[in-house]
Motif scaffolding. Structure first.
Motif, PDB file in Angstrom:
ATOM      1  N   ALA A  16       0.831  -1.207   0.000  1.00  0.00           N
ATOM      2  CA  ALA A  16       0.000   0.000   0.000  1.00  0.00           C
ATOM      3  C   ALA A  16       0.866   1.258   0.000  1.00  0.00           C
ATOM      4  CB  ALA A  16      -0.927  -0.009   1.209  1.00  0.00           C
ATOM      5  N   ALA A  17       1.951   1.245   0.762  1.00  0.00           N
ATOM      6  CA  ALA A  17       2.856   2.407   0.790  1.00  0.00           C
ATOM      7  C   ALA A  17       3.522   2.618  -0.563  1.00  0.00           C
ATOM      8  CB  ALA A  17       3.908   2.219   1.875  1.00  0.00           C
ATOM      9  N   LEU A  18       3.938   1.540  -1.205  1.00  0.00           N
ATOM     10  CA  LEU A  18       4.551   1.636  -2.530  1.00  0.00           C
ATOM     11  C   LEU A  18       3.555   2.155  -3.557  1.00  0.00           C
ATOM     12  CD1 LEU A  18       6.961   1.031  -4.421  1.00  0.00           C
ATOM     13  CD2 LEU A  18       5.988  -1.250  -4.704  1.00  0.00           C
ATOM     14  N   LEU A  19       2.344   1.635  -3.534  1.00  0.00           N
ATOM     15  CA  LEU A  19       1.309   2.083  -4.463  1.00  0.00           C
ATOM     16  C   LEU A  19       0.967   3.555  -4.239  1.00  0.00           C
ATOM     17  CD1 LEU A  19      -0.528   1.023  -6.707  1.00  0.00           C
ATOM     18  CD2 LEU A  19      -2.205   0.482  -4.954  1.00  0.00           C
ATOM     19  N   TYR A  20       0.885   3.977  -2.998  1.00  0.00           N
ATOM     20  CA  TYR A  20       0.611   5.374  -2.682  1.00  0.00           C
ATOM     21  C   TYR A  20       1.717   6.279  -3.217  1.00  0.00           C
ATOM     22  CZ  TYR A  20      -0.040   9.650  -0.011  1.00  0.00           C
ATOM     23  OH  TYR A  20      -0.196  10.967   0.331  1.00  0.00           O
ATOM     24  N   LYS A  21       2.963   5.860  -3.016  1.00  0.00           N
ATOM     25  CA  LYS A  21       4.099   6.656  -3.472  1.00  0.00           C
ATOM     26  C   LYS A  21       4.101   6.776  -5.001  1.00  0.00           C
ATOM     27  CE  LYS A  21       7.963   8.768  -2.530  1.00  0.00           C
ATOM     28  NZ  LYS A  21       7.968  10.062  -1.915  1.00  0.00           N
ATOM     29  N   LEU A  22       3.783   5.703  -5.692  1.00  0.00           N
ATOM     30  CA  LEU A  22       3.750   5.740  -7.155  1.00  0.00           C
ATOM     31  C   LEU A  22       2.626   6.621  -7.680  1.00  0.00           C
ATOM     32  CD1 LEU A  22       4.480   2.039  -8.170  1.00  0.00           C
ATOM     33  CD2 LEU A  22       5.918   4.017  -8.588  1.00  0.00           C
ATOM     34  N   LEU A  23       1.457   6.505  -7.079  1.00  0.00           N
ATOM     35  CA  LEU A  23       0.294   7.221  -7.610  1.00  0.00           C
ATOM     36  C   LEU A  23       0.263   8.695  -7.237  1.00  0.00           C
ATOM     37  CD1 LEU A  23      -2.536   4.571  -7.260  1.00  0.00           C
ATOM     38  CD2 LEU A  23      -1.280   5.244  -9.310  1.00  0.00           C
ATOM     39  N   THR A  24       0.975   9.091  -6.203  1.00  0.00           N
ATOM     40  CA  THR A  24       0.961  10.506  -5.826  1.00  0.00           C
ATOM     41  C   THR A  24       2.080  11.292  -6.502  1.00  0.00           C
ATOM     42  OG1 THR A  24       2.254  10.022  -3.840  1.00  0.00           O
ATOM     43  CG2 THR A  24      -0.150  10.143  -3.599  1.00  0.00           C
ATOM     44  N   GLY A  25       2.989  10.632  -7.197  1.00  0.00           N
ATOM     45  CA  GLY A  25       4.066  11.316  -7.907  1.00  0.00           C
ATOM     46  C   GLY A  25       3.650  11.661  -9.329  1.00  0.00           C
ATOM     47  N   SER A  26       4.602  12.148 -10.113  1.00  0.00           N
ATOM     48  CA  SER A  26       4.306  12.534 -11.492  1.00  0.00           C
ATOM     49  C   SER A  26       3.938  11.318 -12.334  1.00  0.00           C
ATOM     50  CB  SER A  26       5.504  13.266 -12.098  1.00  0.00           C
ATOM     51  OG  SER A  26       6.622  12.401 -12.165  1.00  0.00           O
ATOM     52  N   PHE A  27       4.540  10.170 -12.032  1.00  0.00           N
ATOM     53  CA  PHE A  27       4.192   8.950 -12.762  1.00  0.00           C
ATOM     54  C   PHE A  27       2.719   8.610 -12.576  1.00  0.00           C
ATOM     55  CE2 PHE A  27       3.573   4.311 -12.634  1.00  0.00           C
ATOM     56  CZ  PHE A  27       3.904   4.007 -13.940  1.00  0.00           C
ATOM     57  N   GLY A  28       2.228   8.741 -11.362  1.00  0.00           N
ATOM     58  CA  GLY A  28       0.825   8.449 -11.084  1.00  0.00           C
ATOM     59  C   GLY A  28      -0.109   9.414 -11.787  1.00  0.00           C
ATOM     60  N   ASN A  29       0.263  10.688 -11.836  1.00  0.00           N
ATOM     61  CA  ASN A  29      -0.566  11.669 -12.531  1.00  0.00           C
ATOM     62  C   ASN A  29      -0.656  11.351 -14.020  1.00  0.00           C
ATOM     63  OD1 ASN A  29      -1.184  13.154 -10.269  1.00  0.00           O
ATOM     64  ND2 ASN A  29       0.558  14.533 -10.500  1.00  0.00           N
ATOM     65  N   GLN A  30       0.468  10.999 -14.635  1.00  0.00           N
ATOM     66  CA  GLN A  30       0.465  10.648 -16.054  1.00  0.00           C
ATOM     67  C   GLN A  30      -0.343   9.381 -16.302  1.00  0.00           C
ATOM     68  OE1 GLN A  30       4.549  10.296 -17.123  1.00  0.00           O
ATOM     69  NE2 GLN A  30       4.919  12.510 -17.149  1.00  0.00           N
ATOM     70  N   LEU A  31      -0.160   8.397 -15.445  1.00  0.00           N
ATOM     71  CA  LEU A  31      -0.872   7.126 -15.599  1.00  0.00           C
ATOM     72  C   LEU A  31      -2.378   7.320 -15.489  1.00  0.00           C
ATOM     73  CD1 LEU A  31      -0.708   3.991 -15.791  1.00  0.00           C
ATOM     74  CD2 LEU A  31      -0.688   3.986 -13.300  1.00  0.00           C
ATOM     75  N   LEU A  32      -2.802   8.034 -14.453  1.00  0.00           N
ATOM     76  CA  LEU A  32      -4.237   8.251 -14.265  1.00  0.00           C
ATOM     77  C   LEU A  32      -4.822   9.129 -15.371  1.00  0.00           C
ATOM     78  CD1 LEU A  32      -4.403   8.689 -10.394  1.00  0.00           C
ATOM     79  CD2 LEU A  32      -5.082   6.717 -11.740  1.00  0.00           C
ATOM     80  N   GLY A  33      -4.058  10.105 -15.849  1.00  0.00           N
ATOM     81  CA  GLY A  33      -4.523  10.950 -16.950  1.00  0.00           C
ATOM     82  C   GLY A  33      -4.714  10.165 -18.234  1.00  0.00           C
ATOM     83  N   ARG A  34      -3.749   9.312 -18.555  1.00  0.00           N
ATOM     84  CA  ARG A  34      -3.869   8.481 -19.764  1.00  0.00           C
ATOM     85  C   ARG A  34      -5.008   7.485 -19.641  1.00  0.00           C
ATOM     86  NH1 ARG A  34       2.216   7.124 -21.899  1.00  0.00           N
ATOM     87  NH2 ARG A  34       2.869   9.288 -22.115  1.00  0.00           N
ATOM     88  N   LEU A  35      -5.161   6.915 -18.464  1.00  0.00           N
ATOM     89  CA  LEU A  35      -6.257   5.971 -18.251  1.00  0.00           C
ATOM     90  C   LEU A  35      -7.600   6.668 -18.400  1.00  0.00           C
ATOM     91  CD1 LEU A  35      -7.112   3.111 -17.363  1.00  0.00           C
ATOM     92  CD2 LEU A  35      -7.046   3.939 -15.017  1.00  0.00           C
TER      93      LEU A  35
END
Length: 61
Positions: free
Chosen positions: A31-50
């Motif tokens: 959960a901590a790893l997933l939170y760290k990934l999704l709250t960074g720039s990578f997470g923003n790009q991923l969620l935007g593309r999705l």
């Protein structure tokens, strides 16, 4: 006549608690790893593309 050796049953009552502790620690780490990934720039790009992909599939975007 030969007698077979008898085994005494082992007491495994504490093993369940250890398994739960390992599972809880692994879940918290994931959960901590997933939170760290999704709250960074990578997470923003991923969620935007999705989001853009889903909107395209629906014919909205």
């Amino acid at each position: 006549m030969t007698t077979l050796p008898t085994t005494t049953p082992r007491d495994d009552r504490g093993i369940t608690t250890a398994e739960y502790a390992v599972g809880t620690a692994a879940g918290a780490g994931f959960a901590a790893l997933l939170y760290k990934l999704l709250t960074g720039s990578f997470g923003n790009q991923l969620l935007g593309r999705l989001f853009d992909h889903v909107m395209g599939l629906l014919g909205i975007g």
